[in-house]
Design a protein around this motif. Sequence first.
Motif, short mmCIF file in Angstrom:
data_model
loop_
_atom_site.label_atom_id
_atom_site.label_comp_id
_atom_site.label_asym_id
_atom_site.label_seq_id
_atom_site.Cartn_x
_atom_site.Cartn_y
_atom_site.Cartn_z
N PHE A 1 -12.62 26.44 9.50
CA PHE A 1 -11.96 27.21 8.45
C PHE A 1 -10.45 27.23 8.64
N SER A 2 -10.00 27.40 9.88
CA SER A 2 -8.55 27.43 10.12
C SER A 2 -7.92 26.07 9.85
N MET B 1 -7.70 25.70 6.03
CA MET B 1 -6.62 26.52 5.48
C MET B 1 -5.25 25.95 5.83
N THR B 2 -5.10 25.41 7.03
CA THR B 2 -3.83 24.78 7.42
C THR B 2 -3.54 23.58 6.52
N TYR C 1 -4.68 23.08 3.47
CA TYR C 1 -4.44 23.58 2.12
C TYR C 1 -3.01 24.11 1.98
N VAL C 2 -2.57 24.91 2.94
CA VAL C 2 -1.21 25.46 2.90
C VAL C 2 -0.18 24.34 3.03
#
Length: 70
Positions: A51-52, A55-56, A58-59
């Motif tokens: 998940f991290s 998200m990294t 995506y950002v």
Amino acid sequence: MTYFVCTQIENPCQPGNQVAVTEITVQDLAALGITPQSIGMSVTLGFGLVFSLVMTGYVLGLVLRFIRKL
């Protein structure tokens, strides 16, 4: 497959207290340290890591898209 299980609670296990186990049962898994808590921690750690990373990525994609628009 053969596992060596210690019959006493000690670390390191003395050779006289080791028993060869060929069949895996619930008791043997617990003796090997595979418990519901350890499985839950492994699943949670794996999910958190994936998940991290998602998200990294995506950002980072949003930041790159914003920079290219400027």
